[in-house]
Scaffold this active site. Structure first.
Site, PDB file in Angstrom:
ATOM      1  N   LYS A  23       0.857  -1.196   0.000  1.00  0.00           N
ATOM      2  CA  LYS A  23       0.000   0.000   0.000  1.00  0.00           C
ATOM      3  C   LYS A  23       0.881   1.230   0.000  1.00  0.00           C
ATOM      4  O   LYS A  23       1.824   1.311   0.797  1.00  0.00           O
ATOM      5  CB  LYS A  23      -0.857  -0.009   1.276  1.00  0.00           C
ATOM      6  CG  LYS A  23      -1.789   1.159   1.399  1.00  0.00           C
ATOM      7  CD  LYS A  23      -3.141   0.829   0.806  1.00  0.00           C
ATOM      8  CE  LYS A  23      -4.022   2.030   0.600  1.00  0.00           C
ATOM      9  NZ  LYS A  23      -3.795   2.729  -0.682  1.00  0.00           N
ATOM     10  N   LYS A  35       4.712   2.397   8.564  1.00  0.00           N
ATOM     11  CA  LYS A  35       3.544   3.223   8.908  1.00  0.00           C
ATOM     12  C   LYS A  35       2.314   2.328   9.071  1.00  0.00           C
ATOM     13  O   LYS A  35       1.571   2.447  10.037  1.00  0.00           O
ATOM     14  CB  LYS A  35       3.308   4.261   7.809  1.00  0.00           C
ATOM     15  CG  LYS A  35       2.354   5.354   8.219  1.00  0.00           C
ATOM     16  CD  LYS A  35       2.156   6.375   7.113  1.00  0.00           C
ATOM     17  CE  LYS A  35       3.393   7.175   6.813  1.00  0.00           C
ATOM     18  NZ  LYS A  35       3.144   8.307   5.905  1.00  0.00           N
ATOM     19  N   LYS A  39       5.308   2.040  -2.964  1.00  0.00           N
ATOM     20  CA  LYS A  39       5.309   3.458  -3.372  1.00  0.00           C
ATOM     21  C   LYS A  39       5.590   3.518  -4.858  1.00  0.00           C
ATOM     22  O   LYS A  39       6.285   2.649  -5.397  1.00  0.00           O
ATOM     23  CB  LYS A  39       6.399   4.238  -2.617  1.00  0.00           C
ATOM     24  CG  LYS A  39       6.143   5.723  -2.574  1.00  0.00           C
ATOM     25  CD  LYS A  39       5.157   6.092  -1.461  1.00  0.00           C
ATOM     26  CE  LYS A  39       4.849   7.561  -1.438  1.00  0.00           C
ATOM     27  NZ  LYS A  39       4.043   7.915  -0.247  1.00  0.00           N
ATOM     28  N   THR A  61      -5.670  12.865   7.426  1.00  0.00           N
ATOM     29  CA  THR A  61      -4.291  13.004   7.917  1.00  0.00           C
ATOM     30  C   THR A  61      -4.247  13.983   9.086  1.00  0.00           C
ATOM     31  O   THR A  61      -3.657  13.704  10.140  1.00  0.00           O
ATOM     32  CB  THR A  61      -3.365  13.454   6.775  1.00  0.00           C
ATOM     33  OG1 THR A  61      -3.451  12.469   5.750  1.00  0.00           O
ATOM     34  CG2 THR A  61      -1.933  13.603   7.230  1.00  0.00           C
ATOM     35  N   ASN A  64      -3.058  21.127   2.563  1.00  0.00           N
ATOM     36  CA  ASN A  64      -4.176  20.262   2.944  1.00  0.00           C
ATOM     37  C   ASN A  64      -4.072  19.838   4.412  1.00  0.00           C
ATOM     38  O   ASN A  64      -4.926  20.170   5.239  1.00  0.00           O
ATOM     39  CB  ASN A  64      -4.193  19.049   1.985  1.00  0.00           C
ATOM     40  CG  ASN A  64      -5.233  18.007   2.396  1.00  0.00           C
ATOM     41  OD1 ASN A  64      -6.169  18.326   3.144  1.00  0.00           O
ATOM     42  ND2 ASN A  64      -5.076  16.796   1.936  1.00  0.00           N
ATOM     43  N   SER A  77      -7.505   5.435   4.040  1.00  0.00           N
ATOM     44  CA  SER A  77      -7.366   4.733   2.756  1.00  0.00           C
ATOM     45  C   SER A  77      -7.723   3.253   2.938  1.00  0.00           C
ATOM     46  O   SER A  77      -8.388   2.651   2.091  1.00  0.00           O
ATOM     47  CB  SER A  77      -5.926   4.809   2.259  1.00  0.00           C
ATOM     48  OG  SER A  77      -5.737   5.955   1.468  1.00  0.00           O
TER      49      SER A  77
HETATM   50  P1  NAD Z   1      -0.034  20.260   0.189  1.00  0.00           P
HETATM   51  O1  NAD Z   1       0.650  20.377  -1.123  1.00  0.00           O
HETATM   52  O2  NAD Z   1      -1.515  20.448   0.260  1.00  0.00           O
HETATM   53  O3  NAD Z   1       0.601  21.312   1.224  1.00  0.00           O
HETATM   54  C1  NAD Z   1       1.955  21.506   1.372  1.00  0.00           C
HETATM   55  C2  NAD Z   1       2.149  22.934   1.865  1.00  0.00           C
HETATM   56  O4  NAD Z   1       3.537  23.133   2.124  1.00  0.00           O
HETATM   57  C3  NAD Z   1       1.730  23.994   0.863  1.00  0.00           C
HETATM   58  O5  NAD Z   1       1.025  25.016   1.534  1.00  0.00           O
HETATM   59  C4  NAD Z   1       3.072  24.550   0.352  1.00  0.00           C
HETATM   60  O6  NAD Z   1       3.000  25.909  -0.024  1.00  0.00           O
HETATM   61  C5  NAD Z   1       3.922  24.378   1.592  1.00  0.00           C
HETATM   62  N1  NAD Z   1       5.335  24.422   1.307  1.00  0.00           N
HETATM   63  C6  NAD Z   1       6.010  23.993   0.211  1.00  0.00           C
HETATM   64  N2  NAD Z   1       7.304  24.288   0.317  1.00  0.00           N
HETATM   65  C7  NAD Z   1       7.453  24.907   1.521  1.00  0.00           C
HETATM   66  C8  NAD Z   1       8.555  25.431   2.219  1.00  0.00           C
HETATM   67  N3  NAD Z   1       9.777  25.432   1.669  1.00  0.00           N
HETATM   68  N4  NAD Z   1       8.335  25.957   3.438  1.00  0.00           N
HETATM   69  C9  NAD Z   1       7.100  26.002   3.971  1.00  0.00           C
HETATM   70  N5  NAD Z   1       6.026  25.516   3.352  1.00  0.00           N
HETATM   71  C10 NAD Z   1       6.214  24.978   2.156  1.00  0.00           C
HETATM   72  O7  NAD Z   1       0.409  18.844   0.773  1.00  0.00           O
HETATM   73  P2  NAD Z   1      -0.247  18.007   1.959  1.00  0.00           P
HETATM   74  O8  NAD Z   1      -1.081  16.949   1.378  1.00  0.00           O
HETATM   75  O9  NAD Z   1      -0.783  18.921   2.989  1.00  0.00           O
HETATM   76  O10 NAD Z   1       1.081  17.277   2.517  1.00  0.00           O
HETATM   77  C11 NAD Z   1       1.980  17.952   3.372  1.00  0.00           C
HETATM   78  C12 NAD Z   1       2.938  16.928   3.971  1.00  0.00           C
HETATM   79  O11 NAD Z   1       2.185  15.937   4.644  1.00  0.00           O
HETATM   80  C13 NAD Z   1       3.815  16.179   2.951  1.00  0.00           C
HETATM   81  O12 NAD Z   1       5.049  15.895   3.553  1.00  0.00           O
HETATM   82  C14 NAD Z   1       3.062  14.888   2.750  1.00  0.00           C
HETATM   83  O13 NAD Z   1       3.916  13.841   2.309  1.00  0.00           O
HETATM   84  C15 NAD Z   1       2.557  14.661   4.150  1.00  0.00           C
HETATM   85  N6  NAD Z   1       1.408  13.751   4.180  1.00  0.00           N
HETATM   86  C16 NAD Z   1       0.214  14.124   3.624  1.00  0.00           C
HETATM   87  C17 NAD Z   1      -0.842  13.223   3.661  1.00  0.00           C
HETATM   88  C18 NAD Z   1      -2.187  13.604   3.100  1.00  0.00           C
HETATM   89  O14 NAD Z   1      -3.104  12.779   3.211  1.00  0.00           O
HETATM   90  N7  NAD Z   1      -2.362  14.802   2.583  1.00  0.00           N
HETATM   91  C19 NAD Z   1      -0.678  11.952   4.239  1.00  0.00           C
HETATM   92  C20 NAD Z   1       0.551  11.621   4.801  1.00  0.00           C
HETATM   93  C21 NAD Z   1       1.591  12.531   4.764  1.00  0.00           C
END
Ligand code: NAD
Length: 415
Positions: A70, A94, A106, A190, A221, A349
């Site tokens: 997954k 995880k 992945k 998340t 997000n 998920s």
């Molecule tokens: P997203 O793209 O919605 O948000 C990421 C945010 O980070 C954006 O606002 C972007 O502008 C900001 N960003 C980018 N570069 C930056 C920097 N240099 N400094 C500060 N902010 C910066 O992504 P997301 O889905 O919210 O995911 C964020 C993190 O959470 C990632 O590491 C992702 O792998 C992890 N994650 C997300 C999920 C999920 O379900 N969305 C699940 C597990 C892990």
């Protein structure tokens, strides 16, 4: 000496570290140090200008001792085999730490989605799935969204796989739109999972969340949803940031207005009534709770000693380097590691996949109730393990996860 930031080598180090406490059979450790399969595919895609370009995609499958593989698929120009392998390995752990019946996988496609039209994205999605179709499936490997992939891309990929099989296969992908088998609650999962473990960590520290101050790096997000949820619990979100910079208001940010500002201007910066600050400054604010929710390697050996938060909850994957983790632990900071703090996403998920297999769908309340049970239980196990071995929560999370996978490997007679 510069810190080693190769993700594949970092995850191998994390396995060895946890293995010491488990007295792990060296043969099992050797199995866990490498993915079981890595498939690289190339596929031609007709571009809008009439030319044909050949793209490269990767799917890594780490370990399936406790269930199908997954893990998400990312579309990014910097995707590498090492990165995809490491991310697949983190997915095994995880899923293991929250007790899901899954192993880790992945995928990635080397491309720049910012330069692609919707039609080109769809053809890339379909070409990639055709390339990896032989090794995925609802019982074998179930991909999901990751960086720069979304529900629409999951719908195309599910459709392509279904077309190749000649029958609807909703259970092959998760993170789909609701109308084609997506789960209610997946969009906030998340952040909700992260907040559930923050609640438990605060309880252990005797920190009252009512009035606790919060800084969030990455107002996307996960970050923006976490802000709303913590605000509901009485926390004061004083700073947030995105790729263009950060904002700060000691009195707490007005979140509804901020969300509208972000939607209108596509950034949190210049929010009326706030002061600007850099992403680096945000990490060092005197707050109770810090949530890195953006990128990898943000808290490093260079700045870790200046982090003042009592709780660091890693919504992002890999925001803290191994050396920084050690410094934070020595300074008494409670770091809730990524494989636990952001596992709410993969947990919902899993719920989506279960609903697809049953063809029976739950309400949002049912989804969050079940998520809460899972997250509270996982936190309790990781916390107890950290106390038992006197280690940080990250090492404890790896111990819990590796033990589960190792037990399955042993009892199946794989080693
Ligand atoms: P997203 O793209 O919605 O948000 C990421 C945010 O980070 C954006 O606002 C972007 O502008 C900001 N960003 C980018 N570069 C930056 C920097 N240099 N400094 C500060 N902010 C910066 O992504 P997301 O889905 O919210 O995911 C964020 C993190 O959470 C990632 O590491 C992702 O792998 C992890 N994650 C997300 C999920 C999920 O379900 N969305 C699940 C597990 C892990």
């Amino acid at each position: 000496m510069a810190e080693n930031l190769n993700p594949f080598e970092i995850v191998q180090q994390q396995i060895s570290e946890a293995a010491k406490y488990l007295n792990l059979d060296p043969a099992i450790e050797a199995v866990l140090r490498e993915p079981k399969r890595v498939l690289t595919v190339t596929f031609p895609v007709k571009m809008d200008d009439g030319t044909t370009r050949v793209f490269t995609g990767i799917r890594a499958q780490h370990n399936d001792a406790i269930g199908p593989y997954k893990g998400g698929i990312r579309f990014h120009p910097d995707v590498t085999v090492d990165e995809v392998k490491a991310l697949a390995m983190w997915m095994t752990f995880k899923c293991g730490v929250v007790g899901l019946p899954y192993g880790g996988g992945k995928g990635g496609v080397i491309c720049n989605p910012k330069e692609l039209s919707q039609g080109e994205l769809e053809r890339i999605s379909r070409g990639y799935i055709e390339g990896i179709a032989a090794i995925i499936g609802p019982d074998q490997d179930i991909p999901a969204p990751d960086v720069y992939t979304n529900a629409q891309i999951m719908a195309w990929m599910m459709d392509e796989y279904s077309r190749l099989q000649g029958t609807n296969q909703f259970g092959v992908m998760t993170g789909k739109p609701i109308i084609v088998g997506g789960s209610l609650g997946r969009d906030k999962a998340t952040a909700q999972g992260c907040v559930f473990v923050v609640i438990k960590a605060a309880e252990k520290l005797g920190l009252d969340l009512n009035g606790a101050t919060v800084a969030i790096q990455g107002y996307g997000n996960a970050g923006s949803q976490a802000a709303f949820l913590l605000d509901k619990l009485g926390c004061k979100v004083v700073a947030v940031s995105d790729s263009r910079g950060g904002i700060y208001n000691e009195e707490g940010l007005e979140l509804e207005a901020l969300y509208q500002h972000k939607t209108a201007t596509r950034s949190c910066i210049n929010f009326p009534g706030s002061q600007p600050l850099t992403n680096a400054e945000l990490l060092e604010l005197p707050v109770d709770i810090l949530i890195p929710a953006a990128l990898e390697n943000q808290i490093t050996a260079e700045n870790a000693a200046r982090v003042k938060a009592r709780i660091v909850a890693e919504a992002a994957n890999g925001p803290t380097t191994p050396e920084a983790s050690r410094i934070l632990y020595e300074n008494g900071t409670t770091v809730i590691p990524d494989i636990l703090a952001n596992a709410g996403g993969v947990t919902v998920s899993y719920f989506e996949w279960v609903q697809n297999l049953m063809n029976y769908y739950w309400s949002e309340e049912e989804v969050y109730e079940k998520l809460q049970v899972n997250m509270f239980k996982a936190f309790a196990q990781v916390y107890a393990t950290s106390q038992e071995h006197q280690v940080d929560l990250r090492t404890a999370a790896f111990i819990v996860a590796i033990k589960r996978v190792a037990d399955a490997i042993k009892i199946r007679g794989i080693v």
